[in-house]
Design a protein around this motif. Structure first.
Motif, PDB file in Angstrom:
ATOM      1  N   MET A   1       0.847  -1.198   0.000  1.00  0.00           N
ATOM      2  CA  MET A   1       0.000   0.000   0.000  1.00  0.00           C
ATOM      3  C   MET A   1       0.879   1.243   0.000  1.00  0.00           C
ATOM      4  N   LYS A   2       0.589   2.155  -0.919  1.00  0.00           N
ATOM      5  CA  LYS A   2       1.401   3.358  -1.044  1.00  0.00           C
ATOM      6  C   LYS A   2       1.157   4.312   0.123  1.00  0.00           C
ATOM      7  N   LYS A   3       2.258   4.802   0.710  1.00  0.00           N
ATOM      8  CA  LYS A   3       2.150   5.740   1.833  1.00  0.00           C
ATOM      9  C   LYS A   3       1.596   7.080   1.360  1.00  0.00           C
ATOM     10  N   GLN A   4       0.658   7.611   2.111  1.00  0.00           N
ATOM     11  CA  GLN A   4       0.050   8.895   1.748  1.00  0.00           C
ATOM     12  C   GLN A   4       1.024  10.033   2.041  1.00  0.00           C
ATOM     13  N   ASN A   5       1.156  10.949   1.091  1.00  0.00           N
ATOM     14  CA  ASN A   5       2.058  12.090   1.280  1.00  0.00           C
ATOM     15  C   ASN A   5       1.502  13.058   2.320  1.00  0.00           C
ATOM     16  N   ILE A   6       2.429  13.635   3.073  1.00  0.00           N
ATOM     17  CA  ILE A   6       2.077  14.664   4.053  1.00  0.00           C
ATOM     18  C   ILE A   6       2.505  16.013   3.485  1.00  0.00           C
ATOM     19  N   TYR A   7       1.564  16.895   3.297  1.00  0.00           N
ATOM     20  CA  TYR A   7       1.856  18.246   2.811  1.00  0.00           C
ATOM     21  C   TYR A   7       1.758  19.211   3.991  1.00  0.00           C
ATOM     22  N   LEU A   8       2.838  19.924   4.219  1.00  0.00           N
ATOM     23  CA  LEU A   8       2.909  20.760   5.415  1.00  0.00           C
ATOM     24  C   LEU A   8       3.313  22.182   5.064  1.00  0.00           C
ATOM     25  N   LEU A   9       2.564  23.153   5.580  1.00  0.00           N
ATOM     26  CA  LEU A   9       2.925  24.568   5.459  1.00  0.00           C
ATOM     27  C   LEU A   9       3.683  24.974   6.710  1.00  0.00           C
ATOM     28  N   ALA A  10       4.824  25.636   6.531  1.00  0.00           N
ATOM     29  CA  ALA A  10       5.633  26.092   7.669  1.00  0.00           C
ATOM     30  C   ALA A  10       5.780  27.605   7.624  1.00  0.00           C
ATOM     31  N   ILE A  11       5.750  28.228   8.805  1.00  0.00           N
ATOM     32  CA  ILE A  11       5.842  29.686   8.924  1.00  0.00           C
ATOM     33  C   ILE A  11       6.954  30.037   9.906  1.00  0.00           C
ATOM     34  N   GLU A  12       7.847  30.923   9.492  1.00  0.00           N
ATOM     35  CA  GLU A  12       8.954  31.390  10.348  1.00  0.00           C
ATOM     36  C   GLU A  12       8.904  32.910  10.442  1.00  0.00           C
ATOM     37  N   SER A  13       8.846  33.436  11.681  1.00  0.00           N
ATOM     38  CA  SER A  13       8.783  34.895  11.870  1.00  0.00           C
ATOM     39  C   SER A  13       9.459  35.305  13.170  1.00  0.00           C
ATOM     40  N   SER A  14      10.601  34.688  13.480  1.00  0.00           N
ATOM     41  CA  SER A  14      11.222  34.914  14.788  1.00  0.00           C
ATOM     42  C   SER A  14      11.953  36.245  14.909  1.00  0.00           C
ATOM     43  N   CYS A  15      12.422  36.799  13.773  1.00  0.00           N
ATOM     44  CA  CYS A  15      13.193  38.042  13.844  1.00  0.00           C
ATOM     45  C   CYS A  15      12.721  39.021  12.767  1.00  0.00           C
ATOM     46  N   ASP A  16      13.506  39.211  11.716  1.00  0.00           N
ATOM     47  CA  ASP A  16      13.150  40.216  10.707  1.00  0.00           C
ATOM     48  C   ASP A  16      12.950  39.633   9.318  1.00  0.00           C
ATOM     49  N   ASP A  17      12.873  38.308   9.213  1.00  0.00           N
ATOM     50  CA  ASP A  17      12.563  37.672   7.933  1.00  0.00           C
ATOM     51  C   ASP A  17      11.228  36.961   8.042  1.00  0.00           C
ATOM     52  N   THR A  18      10.339  37.249   7.114  1.00  0.00           N
ATOM     53  CA  THR A  18       9.066  36.520   7.051  1.00  0.00           C
ATOM     54  C   THR A  18       9.238  35.412   6.035  1.00  0.00           C
ATOM     55  N   SER A  19       9.024  34.176   6.458  1.00  0.00           N
ATOM     56  CA  SER A  19       9.255  33.058   5.551  1.00  0.00           C
ATOM     57  C   SER A  19       8.126  32.039   5.642  1.00  0.00           C
ATOM     58  N   ALA A  20       7.817  31.443   4.493  1.00  0.00           N
ATOM     59  CA  ALA A  20       6.850  30.354   4.426  1.00  0.00           C
ATOM     60  C   ALA A  20       7.399  29.289   3.486  1.00  0.00           C
ATOM     61  N   ALA A  21       7.169  28.040   3.838  1.00  0.00           N
ATOM     62  CA  ALA A  21       7.634  26.917   3.014  1.00  0.00           C
ATOM     63  C   ALA A  21       6.553  25.859   2.950  1.00  0.00           C
ATOM     64  N   VAL A  22       6.583  25.100   1.879  1.00  0.00           N
ATOM     65  CA  VAL A  22       5.694  23.949   1.756  1.00  0.00           C
ATOM     66  C   VAL A  22       6.567  22.719   1.561  1.00  0.00           C
ATOM     67  N   LEU A  23       6.335  21.700   2.368  1.00  0.00           N
ATOM     68  CA  LEU A  23       7.069  20.446   2.258  1.00  0.00           C
ATOM     69  C   LEU A  23       6.123  19.314   1.908  1.00  0.00           C
ATOM     70  N   CYS A  24       6.618  18.389   1.107  1.00  0.00           N
ATOM     71  CA  CYS A  24       5.952  17.108   0.897  1.00  0.00           C
ATOM     72  C   CYS A  24       6.826  16.080   1.588  1.00  0.00           C
ATOM     73  N   ASN A  25       6.353  15.577   2.705  1.00  0.00           N
ATOM     74  CA  ASN A  25       7.167  14.714   3.568  1.00  0.00           C
ATOM     75  C   ASN A  25       8.437  15.471   3.967  1.00  0.00           C
ATOM     76  N   ASP A  26       9.634  14.946   3.657  1.00  0.00           N
ATOM     77  CA  ASP A  26      10.863  15.636   4.066  1.00  0.00           C
ATOM     78  C   ASP A  26      11.514  16.396   2.912  1.00  0.00           C
ATOM     79  N   SER A  27      10.774  16.606   1.824  1.00  0.00           N
ATOM     80  CA  SER A  27      11.299  17.340   0.667  1.00  0.00           C
ATOM     81  C   SER A  27      10.654  18.725   0.567  1.00  0.00           C
ATOM     82  N   VAL A  28      11.463  19.713   0.237  1.00  0.00           N
ATOM     83  CA  VAL A  28      10.986  21.099   0.153  1.00  0.00           C
ATOM     84  C   VAL A  28      10.441  21.379  -1.255  1.00  0.00           C
ATOM     85  N   LEU A  29       9.188  21.804  -1.298  1.00  0.00           N
ATOM     86  CA  LEU A  29       8.572  22.184  -2.573  1.00  0.00           C
ATOM     87  C   LEU A  29       8.731  23.672  -2.837  1.00  0.00           C
TER      88      LEU A  29
END
Length: 341
Positions: A1-29
């Motif tokens: 059975m094929k493993k279902q992909n996990i799509y994750l949105l990540a948000i980083e705003s700890s200092c002066d850079d606003t960043s967003a990323a989308v990952l499919c499992n452990d790979s960066v899209l």
């Protein structure tokens, strides 16, 4: 059975850079970063201005990240965000947005420690980059932090040493300010150092017990040295800028390497990984590569875009937590001081 992909949105705003990323499992899209130019005229990050800029940037940055990844928000499995450490106003923007979006989509919310993320960025699947095996030593070096961490597992970490005062990135930036270089000055010091003589000038290395660091005394000695030389020759900085930068960088890299060598000796662990903004520095990268040859270490240096603050590193921690079912609820709040658990 094929493993279902996990799509994750990540948000980083700890200092002066606003960043967003989308990952499919452990790979960066996608990994989108919006920098804030407004701080340059002040020679450092102004917290109130940073939080306002995050409010302006967060929606377009997230929208762009989703578009670049070719992912609709309804395909997302979870949302990860930086809870801390960092500037409280900046963290609140990312935290509030992540909570609202997760609630609206009815998907899990995952809090991430920014410093853990710098370390676990090494576990992003990236062609040409190897992942360390456990246990390994991590040196996190940035504008706000300098730590040596024993990493036994993804979420089993122990801080072996840290700075007692200023972080290494701050030492680079303050040095640049003394030399009249624009903010952020660390990368400029590195650039000039590459064409200077690292042995032109000698600076004292702080004597700190154990694996802890101190950079405040070094900053003071650099300031006094420059003041003394400029009083004798007003053109001293202009005529010797490359050599000054090379000598300072040589001293700082030496301090870092002395401590990590001591940590290797104490633990017997010869796998060494670096993370944080200063891991982009050419001097520390070269020193680590030389240690592979002369000392037999295995060293791990992240892809350049994963060195400075970015959401991809938040995403990989979110993915690893997702696999464990380690989610946060809607009562979670930002933490300006958030030590590695």
């Amino acid at each position: 059975m094929k493993k279902q992909n996990i799509y994750l949105l990540a948000i980083e705003s700890s200092c002066d850079d606003t960043s967003a990323a989308v990952l499919c499992n452990d790979s960066v899209l996608s990994n989108v970063v919006a920098t804030q130019k407004i701080h340059e005229e002040f020679g450092g990050v102004v917290p109130e201005l940073a939080s306002r800029a995050h409010q302006q940037n967060i929606v377009p940055v997230i929208d762009r990240a989703l578009a670049k990844a070719n992912i609709d928000k309804n395909q997302l499995s979870a949302i990860a965000f930086t809870r801390g450490p960092g500037l409280m106003g900046s963290l609140l923007v990312g935290t509030s947005f992540a909570k609202s979006m997760a609630l609206g989509l009815g998907i899990p919310l995952i809090e991430v420690n920014h410093m853990q993320a710098h370390i676990l960025a090494h576990f992003i699947s990236e062609k040409g980059f190897n992942k360390p095996s456990f246990p390994f030593l991590a040196m996190t070096i940035s504008g706000g932090h300098t730590q040596i961490v024993l990493v036994r597992n993804y979420f089993d970490m122990e801080i072996l040493g840290e700075t007692l005062d200023d972080a290494v990135g701050e030492a680079f930036d303050k040095t640049a300010k003394i030399l009249g270089l624009p903010y952020p000055g660390g990368p400029l010091v590195d650039k000039l150092a590459q064409i200077g003589n690292p042995h032109a000038f000698a600076f004292p290395r702080p004597k700190v017990k154990g694996l802890d660091f101190s950079f405040s005394g070094l900053k003071t000695s650099i300031l006094y040295f420059i003041q003394k030389e400029v009083s004798k020759d007003p053109n001293f900085i202009t005529q010797h800028k490359e050599d000054i930068c090379a000598s300072i960088q040589h001293t700082i890299v030496g301090i870092l390497m002395d401590k990590i060598k001591k940590a290797v000796k104490q633990t017997g662990i010869t796998q060494v990984a670096i993370g944080g903004g200063v891991s982009a520095n050419s001097g520390i990268r070269q020193a680590l590569k030389e240690a592979e040859v002369t000392l037999g270490w295995q060293t791990f240096i992240p892809k350049f875009e994963y060195c400075t603050d970015n959401a991809a590193m938040i995403g990989i921690v979110g993915y690893l937590k997702y696999l464990e079912g380690n989610f946060s609820d809607q009562t979670v709040t930002a933490k300006a001081r958030y030590i590695i658990p």
